[in-house]
Structure formats: structure tokens, C-alpha cells
Scaffold this active site. Structure first.
Site, PDB file in Angstrom:
ATOM      1  N   HIS A  70       2.131 -38.948 -32.954  1.00 28.64           N
ATOM      2  CA  HIS A  70       2.449 -40.349 -33.229  1.00 28.64           C
ATOM      3  C   HIS A  70       3.310 -41.016 -32.094  1.00 28.64           C
ATOM      4  O   HIS A  70       3.671 -40.293 -31.164  1.00 28.64           O
ATOM      5  CB  HIS A  70       3.808 -40.251 -34.379  1.00 28.64           C
ATOM      6  CG  HIS A  70       3.188 -39.884 -35.532  1.00 28.64           C
ATOM      7  ND1 HIS A  70       2.386 -40.456 -36.512  1.00 28.64           N
ATOM      8  CD2 HIS A  70       3.669 -38.806 -36.358  1.00 28.64           C
ATOM      9  CE1 HIS A  70       2.276 -39.921 -37.423  1.00 28.64           C
ATOM     10  NE2 HIS A  70       3.035 -38.736 -37.640  1.00 28.64           N
ATOM     11  N   GLU A  90       2.777 -32.569 -33.917  1.00 35.84           N
ATOM     12  CA  GLU A  90       3.471 -33.763 -34.249  1.00 35.84           C
ATOM     13  C   GLU A  90       4.578 -33.871 -33.045  1.00 35.84           C
ATOM     14  O   GLU A  90       5.812 -34.096 -33.262  1.00 35.84           O
ATOM     15  CB  GLU A  90       4.127 -33.643 -35.677  1.00 35.84           C
ATOM     16  CG  GLU A  90       4.745 -35.231 -36.015  1.00 35.84           C
ATOM     17  CD  GLU A  90       5.285 -35.185 -37.367  1.00 35.84           C
ATOM     18  OE1 GLU A  90       5.299 -36.242 -38.007  1.00 35.84           O
ATOM     19  OE2 GLU A  90       5.571 -34.098 -37.980  1.00 35.84           O
TER      20      GLU A  90
END
Length: 331
Positions: free
Chosen positions: A8, A275
Site C-alpha cells: 500500500h 503489506e
């Protein structure tokens, strides 16, 4: 090539959050110019540096998940926010095409905003070359909506199937203080959606639809026996019947958890992911290994070479065929 399917843009330049703050304040919101140098700086010392240091090659990259904030009800606001967020991710992927492949934030709202969702999906995938999208099973942030197997979701699934891109099932911010966003809400969603799918015939209707359930599938691997038993008791399909369409990532932050994931689920259904610079930062004081250095855990899990290759590379290219096309590799 080692492919991380879950990254992200948590380090976006401040102008993006300033734009969001102006949106939510109800004023005139305009994204200030963001230079290529600012974009480079935002990832070169962060995701890109860490990816390289840990031995990874390519990250599937999407806007900040908790920042999607689909609980905000205005469709026009959601459309503009998704477009601004996706455009920056796209620019990063164009500046570093060997290291980042873009995945879209969709402009969901509690009421759906299906027209906006479909339009942004077509724009990002069809026009900008995105390789997938994040799909929030709980836009309300309070679980006030319908399950992902409800026919109200079908227009989105039709386009996902048409474009041949997977959706990562990923919630955003929790709006109920009983559920910590990162510690509970995310894992609740992963688990809940799997059980919704278990009770449905969704993949008979959409055989080409593919979901990636992140964070190791929440409680799914740990409770595989429970789901098998519930399926037998209630006349549902066996959990294994979902595995042609449902995949899991390795965002599990300790060795026993990764070992369990890889022991319960077939290697064909697990995709490497970290992540990184997301929910959990820093290192485990007992081992010195960064919590989100999942490559260390996957490599230490004892998989045979062929299975390890599937988890680290081959499965990503198969589940994300537009990623394979983007980098010129045959899945």
C-alpha cells in the site's frame, strides 16, 4: 523473480492527505501538484528500499487501505478521492515499472456507488494498465451492508470477470470502536467473507471470478476443520471447492502462523505478500526479524523448491494475468 502481491502507498506525499482533509471539511478540494521527484522520494527510501534489502523484486501496489474510507456517503467525493489516489499509484508504477504494478482503490460508498465503481475499474484497468483492484466487503465500516454473495455485487463481478482481474478483499477503516481497524476489523473481514463464499454458489455463476483474501485468510487456516464440519452439517460445499477461485496471501507476522498457513492450504493457493510499512512496523524483539519481513518466514517454512516457487512467483502471475502481461512473463 519474487513478487509481493500486497503493498500500500502508506508513504504518499502530504498533498494527498491535504486534499482528503479538504474534501472531508466540505471546502473546495483540489490536489496540489505533486512532482515526480516527490513521488520518487516517497518510495525510494521506504517500500522500494525495503523490498530490495529483503530480496524482493516487484510489489503489487495500491492506495492506503485504511485511507479508502468508504463509509463517507457522498459518491462524487468517493469518485474524486479514488481517482486522485489511483493516479498517484499509477505514476509511481510508471516511474518504477520494474518494481511496482498498480492495483486500484474503488470509489465504494455505503450505498454502493456501482456506476462510479465500474467506471473507475474500467479506467484504471482498461486505460491505465492496473492489474487488479481492492474490493471492500464492508463499505459502511459497521457491517451494515449485504454479504459479498448478494446479487447487488454482481455488476462489479461481471466487470472483474470481463477484464480478467482479481479483487483483493480488503476493508478500510472500522467505524465501530469495538473493532480495532488493524487488529480486529481486517481479520474479521477476511474470515467473514470466506464463510459467506462457503454458503453460496457464487463461483458457479462467475467461474472466472478470483478473490485474494489477505492477512493469511484471517482465522480460515486455523479453523479449516471447523469450516469442513460446518459444511457437512449444513449442506454447504466443502471449503476445498472454493480453491479454484479463492487465494490467500502470506501477511502473517510470525513463523508458526506462516507454517500453519502453508501446511493447511495447497501451495497453489498461497501468494507471497508482506503489506510492508502497513499495519505492523518494527521488529520482533525475540528474533530481531521485522514483523512484516514475511519472506524470511516463507523461506524458513521448509517448502519444497517447486512449491516455494509457486508461492513466491508463479501463483501471482497466474492469479494476476495482467501482471504477467505487464512484465512480459508467461504465467
Amino acid at each position: 523473480m519474487i513478487i509481493d502481491v500486497h503493498g500500500h502507498y502508506t508513504t504518499a506525499p502530504p498533498a494527498l492527505q491535504e486534499f482528503r482533509d479538504a474534501q472531508l471539511a466540505g471546502g473546495c478540494a483540489t490536489l496540489a501538484p505533486v512532482s515526480d521527484d516527490q513521488l520518487r522520494e516517497s518510495v525510494e527510501g521506504n517500500q522500494l528500499r525495503i523490498l530490495r534489502e529483503r530480496g524482493g523484486d516487484l510489489m503489487v501496489f495500491s492506495p492506503k487501505a485504511s485511507g479508502m474510507e468508504h463509509h463517507v456517503p457522498d459518491a462524487a467525493t468517493a469518485d474524486a478521492w479514488a481517482r486522485a489516489s489511483n493516479d498517484l499509484v499509477h505514476r509511481v508504477s510508471e516511474l518504477f515499472p520494474e518494481h511496482f504494478a498498480p492495483v486500484a482503490q474503488l470509489p465504494q460508498t455505503p450505498e454502493g456507488n456501482l456506476a462510479g465503481v465500474v467506471a473507475e475499474l474500467r479506467r484504471t484497468v482498461g486505460e491505465l494498465g492496473f492489474v487488479g483492484a481492492n474490493l471492500n466487503p464492508d463499505p459502511s465500516g459497521t457491517w451494515a451492508g449485504k454479504p459479498m454473495t448478494d446479487e447487488s455485487w454482481f455488476p462489479v463481478y461481471e466487470v472483474l470477470e470481463e477484464l480478467d482481474v482479481p479483487a483483493m478483499v480488503h476493508v478500510s477503516t472500522a467505524c465501530n470502536p469495538n473493532f480495532h481497524t488493524l487488529g480486529a476489523h481486517y481479520l474479521n473481514a477476511d474470515t467473514s467473507v470466506f464463510v459467506q463464499l462457503l454458503q453460496s454458489d457464487l463461483f458457479q455463476r462467475f467461474p472466472g471470478l478470483r478473490f485474494v483474501i489477505p492477512h493469511g485468510g484471517g482465522a480460515v487456516p486455523y479453523h479449516w476443520g471447523r469450516y469442513r464440519g460446518l459444511a457437512m452439517r449444513n449442506g454447504w460445499q466443502d471449503p476445498a471447492e472454493l480453491l479454484s477461485n479463492v487465494f490467500f496471501d502470506t501477511c502473517v507476522y510470525h513463523q508458526p502462523g506462516v507454517d500453519l498457513l502453508l501446511d493447511v492450504l495447497p501451495a497453489d493457493n498461497v501468494l507471497f505478500a508482506s503489506e510492508m510499512l502497513g499495519a505492523v512496523r518494527g521488529a520482533d524483539p525475540d528474533t530481531g526479524v521485522a514483523w512484516d519481513d514475511t519472506l524470511t518466514y516463507v523461506r524458513a517454512a521448509g517448502l519444497p523448491e517447486e512449491a516455494l516457487g509457486k508461492v513466491l512467483t508463479d501463483n501471482a502471475l497466474r492469479v494476476y494475468p495482467r501482471l504477467a502481461a505487464r512484465i512480459g512473463v508467461r504465467a
